[in-house]
Motif scaffolding. Structure first.
Motif, PDB file in Angstrom:
ATOM      1  N   VAL A   1     -15.661   9.026   0.738  1.00  0.00           N
ATOM      2  CA  VAL A   1     -14.394   8.312   0.629  1.00  0.00           C
ATOM      3  C   VAL A   1     -13.994   7.830   2.013  1.00  0.00           C
ATOM      4  CG1 VAL A   1     -13.616   9.657  -1.375  1.00  0.00           C
ATOM      5  CG2 VAL A   1     -12.949  10.380   0.926  1.00  0.00           C
ATOM      6  N   LEU A   2     -13.084   6.891   2.023  1.00  0.00           N
ATOM      7  CA  LEU A   2     -12.488   6.406   3.259  1.00  0.00           C
ATOM      8  C   LEU A   2     -11.000   6.651   3.134  1.00  0.00           C
ATOM      9  CD1 LEU A   2     -13.227   4.809   5.897  1.00  0.00           C
ATOM     10  CD2 LEU A   2     -12.596   2.746   4.652  1.00  0.00           C
ATOM     11  N   ILE A   3     -10.460   7.421   4.049  1.00  0.00           N
ATOM     12  CA  ILE A   3      -9.032   7.723   4.058  1.00  0.00           C
ATOM     13  C   ILE A   3      -8.427   6.917   5.190  1.00  0.00           C
ATOM     14  CG2 ILE A   3      -7.286   9.522   4.290  1.00  0.00           C
ATOM     15  CD1 ILE A   3      -9.583  11.507   3.416  1.00  0.00           C
ATOM     16  N   ASP A   4      -7.692   5.872   4.804  1.00  0.00           N
ATOM     17  CA  ASP A   4      -7.224   4.856   5.745  1.00  0.00           C
ATOM     18  C   ASP A   4      -8.433   4.320   6.499  1.00  0.00           C
ATOM     19  OD1 ASP A   4      -4.534   4.818   4.939  1.00  0.00           O
ATOM     20  OD2 ASP A   4      -4.100   6.582   6.141  1.00  0.00           O
ATOM     21  N   ASP A   5      -8.674   4.724   7.723  1.00  0.00           N
ATOM     22  CA  ASP A   5      -9.816   4.210   8.488  1.00  0.00           C
ATOM     23  C   ASP A   5     -10.864   5.273   8.789  1.00  0.00           C
ATOM     24  OD1 ASP A   5      -8.728   1.628   8.648  1.00  0.00           O
ATOM     25  OD2 ASP A   5      -7.537   2.157  10.398  1.00  0.00           O
ATOM     26  N   ALA A   6     -10.748   6.449   8.206  1.00  0.00           N
ATOM     27  CA  ALA A   6     -11.664   7.550   8.515  1.00  0.00           C
ATOM     28  C   ALA A   6     -12.543   7.887   7.317  1.00  0.00           C
ATOM     29  CB  ALA A   6     -10.862   8.790   8.930  1.00  0.00           C
ATOM     30  N   GLY A   7     -13.852   7.811   7.524  1.00  0.00           N
ATOM     31  CA  GLY A   7     -14.795   8.149   6.470  1.00  0.00           C
ATOM     32  C   GLY A   7     -14.952   9.657   6.340  1.00  0.00           C
ATOM     33  N   ARG A   8     -15.135  10.096   5.108  1.00  0.00           N
ATOM     34  CA  ARG A   8     -15.368  11.517   4.856  1.00  0.00           C
ATOM     35  C   ARG A   8     -16.451  11.634   3.800  1.00  0.00           C
ATOM     36  NH1 ARG A   8     -10.457  15.398   3.620  1.00  0.00           N
ATOM     37  NH2 ARG A   8      -9.913  14.547   5.642  1.00  0.00           N
ATOM     38  N   GLY A   9     -17.476  12.367   4.122  1.00  0.00           N
ATOM     39  CA  GLY A   9     -18.587  12.525   3.208  1.00  0.00           C
ATOM     40  C   GLY A   9     -18.546  13.821   2.441  1.00  0.00           C
TER      41      GLY A   9
ATOM     42  N   LEU B   1       0.838  -1.200   0.000  1.00  0.00           N
ATOM     43  CA  LEU B   1       0.000   0.000   0.000  1.00  0.00           C
ATOM     44  C   LEU B   1       0.867   1.241   0.000  1.00  0.00           C
ATOM     45  CD1 LEU B   1      -2.553  -1.051   2.728  1.00  0.00           C
ATOM     46  CD2 LEU B   1      -3.012  -0.833   0.279  1.00  0.00           C
ATOM     47  N   GLY B   2       0.317   2.317  -0.515  1.00  0.00           N
ATOM     48  CA  GLY B   2       0.968   3.604  -0.401  1.00  0.00           C
ATOM     49  C   GLY B   2       0.856   4.106   1.035  1.00  0.00           C
ATOM     50  N   LYS B   3       1.422   5.263   1.277  1.00  0.00           N
ATOM     51  CA  LYS B   3       1.368   5.853   2.616  1.00  0.00           C
ATOM     52  C   LYS B   3      -0.081   6.023   3.085  1.00  0.00           C
ATOM     53  CE  LYS B   3       2.698   9.960   5.152  1.00  0.00           C
ATOM     54  NZ  LYS B   3       2.994  11.376   5.038  1.00  0.00           N
ATOM     55  N   THR B   4      -0.967   6.390   2.158  1.00  0.00           N
ATOM     56  CA  THR B   4      -2.386   6.584   2.461  1.00  0.00           C
ATOM     57  C   THR B   4      -3.206   5.690   1.546  1.00  0.00           C
ATOM     58  OG1 THR B   4      -2.011   8.885   3.065  1.00  0.00           O
ATOM     59  CG2 THR B   4      -4.268   8.277   2.517  1.00  0.00           C
ATOM     60  N   ARG B   5      -4.222   5.057   2.124  1.00  0.00           N
ATOM     61  CA  ARG B   5      -5.147   4.238   1.347  1.00  0.00           C
ATOM     62  C   ARG B   5      -6.437   5.028   1.194  1.00  0.00           C
ATOM     63  NH1 ARG B   5      -6.206  -2.139   2.636  1.00  0.00           N
ATOM     64  NH2 ARG B   5      -6.410  -2.740   0.464  1.00  0.00           N
ATOM     65  N   LEU B   6      -6.795   5.317  -0.049  1.00  0.00           N
ATOM     66  CA  LEU B   6      -7.976   6.121  -0.357  1.00  0.00           C
ATOM     67  C   LEU B   6      -8.998   5.248  -1.078  1.00  0.00           C
ATOM     68  CD1 LEU B   6      -9.448   8.880  -0.556  1.00  0.00           C
ATOM     69  CD2 LEU B   6      -8.191   9.267  -2.689  1.00  0.00           C
TER      70      LEU B   6
ATOM     71  N   GLY C   1     -20.326   9.248  -7.238  1.00  0.00           N
ATOM     72  CA  GLY C   1     -19.198   8.437  -6.791  1.00  0.00           C
ATOM     73  C   GLY C   1     -18.372   7.854  -7.915  1.00  0.00           C
ATOM     74  N   ASP C   2     -19.021   7.383  -8.981  1.00  0.00           N
ATOM     75  CA  ASP C   2     -18.279   6.816 -10.105  1.00  0.00           C
ATOM     76  C   ASP C   2     -17.459   7.892 -10.818  1.00  0.00           C
ATOM     77  OD1 ASP C   2     -19.212   4.244  -9.624  1.00  0.00           O
ATOM     78  OD2 ASP C   2     -20.959   4.500 -10.933  1.00  0.00           O
ATOM     79  N   GLU C   3     -18.047   9.066 -10.960  1.00  0.00           N
ATOM     80  CA  GLU C   3     -17.324  10.174 -11.581  1.00  0.00           C
ATOM     81  C   GLU C   3     -16.157  10.623 -10.697  1.00  0.00           C
ATOM     82  OE1 GLU C   3     -20.630  10.046 -11.153  1.00  0.00           O
ATOM     83  OE2 GLU C   3     -21.393   9.963 -13.201  1.00  0.00           O
ATOM     84  N   LEU C   4     -16.364  10.601  -9.390  1.00  0.00           N
ATOM     85  CA  LEU C   4     -15.300  10.947  -8.446  1.00  0.00           C
ATOM     86  C   LEU C   4     -14.133   9.976  -8.592  1.00  0.00           C
ATOM     87  CD1 LEU C   4     -14.167  12.526  -6.003  1.00  0.00           C
ATOM     88  CD2 LEU C   4     -15.500  10.994  -4.531  1.00  0.00           C
ATOM     89  N   LEU C   5     -14.431   8.687  -8.675  1.00  0.00           N
ATOM     90  CA  LEU C   5     -13.382   7.686  -8.857  1.00  0.00           C
ATOM     91  C   LEU C   5     -12.636   7.916 -10.165  1.00  0.00           C
ATOM     92  CD1 LEU C   5     -11.911   5.108  -7.944  1.00  0.00           C
ATOM     93  CD2 LEU C   5     -13.728   3.794  -9.051  1.00  0.00           C
ATOM     94  N   ALA C   6     -13.350   8.158 -11.244  1.00  0.00           N
ATOM     95  CA  ALA C   6     -12.720   8.406 -12.545  1.00  0.00           C
ATOM     96  C   ALA C   6     -11.837   9.647 -12.497  1.00  0.00           C
ATOM     97  CB  ALA C   6     -13.778   8.542 -13.630  1.00  0.00           C
ATOM     98  N   ASP C   7     -12.316  10.696 -11.841  1.00  0.00           N
ATOM     99  CA  ASP C   7     -11.550  11.941 -11.715  1.00  0.00           C
ATOM    100  C   ASP C   7     -10.262  11.700 -10.921  1.00  0.00           C
ATOM    101  OD1 ASP C   7     -10.946  14.703 -11.906  1.00  0.00           O
ATOM    102  OD2 ASP C   7     -12.027  15.138 -10.047  1.00  0.00           O
TER     103      ASP C   7
END
Length: 159
Positions: free
Chosen positions: A135-143, A76-81, A94-100
């Protein structure tokens, strides 16, 4: 000679009283190792097996069953997104966010940026439906990660 640090070995052993059997500590042990090393190398699998009185095959089977764990070939990289692709997030971009994010980071889902800072993945649900897209940044969700917030998110993660 031990592959795992004495501190990491102790963290694994500290889980033993919390569970009904040593085998039940397999997943927490794999998480501890991956969190520290950003992957679960084969020598670590062998050492976890030794600590838990299991065969290395039993530990490896548990590790390979879950797509969450990475071996030393794909650390894994330093951060898992993680980008959520559940229905709520998909309906709100969400799909557009992933593509971006794939385009901006120049990676495919499941890959790590060339500088090793971010591993970008998708998840089917991260439990932040009220804040879609999330998104989930490592173990923290962010809406509420809307397109206008992507630049700030990436700046935060690449520091």
């Amino acid at each position: 000679m031990s592959f795992l640090s004495p501190e990491l070995r102790q963290k694994i052993l500290d889980y033993l009283p919390r569970y009904p059997s040593k085998q039940a500590v397999t997943l927490p042990a794999l998480h501890l190792v991956q969190d520290e090393l950003r992957c679960v190398p084969l020598p670590a699998v062998k050492e976890i097996a030794e600590l838990l009185d299991l065969s290395p095959a039993e530990v490896y089977d548990a590790m390979s069953f879950y797509g969450f764990f990475r071996d030393e070939k794909q650390p894994l990289g330093k951060t898992r997104l993680w980008v959520c692709r559940s229905l709520a997030c998909a309906l709100r971009g969400g799909d557009e966010l992933l593509a971006d994010l794939c385009q901006r980071l120049n990676v495919e889902p499941g890959s790590t940026t060339a500088d090793g800072k971010i591993t970008l993945e998708f998840a089917e649900c991260i439990g932040v439906c009220e804040g879609a897209p999330a998104v989930l940044i490592d173990d923290a969700g962010r809406g509420d990660v809307t397109p206008d917030k992507v630049d700030g998110l990436l700046a935060e993660l690449t520091r």
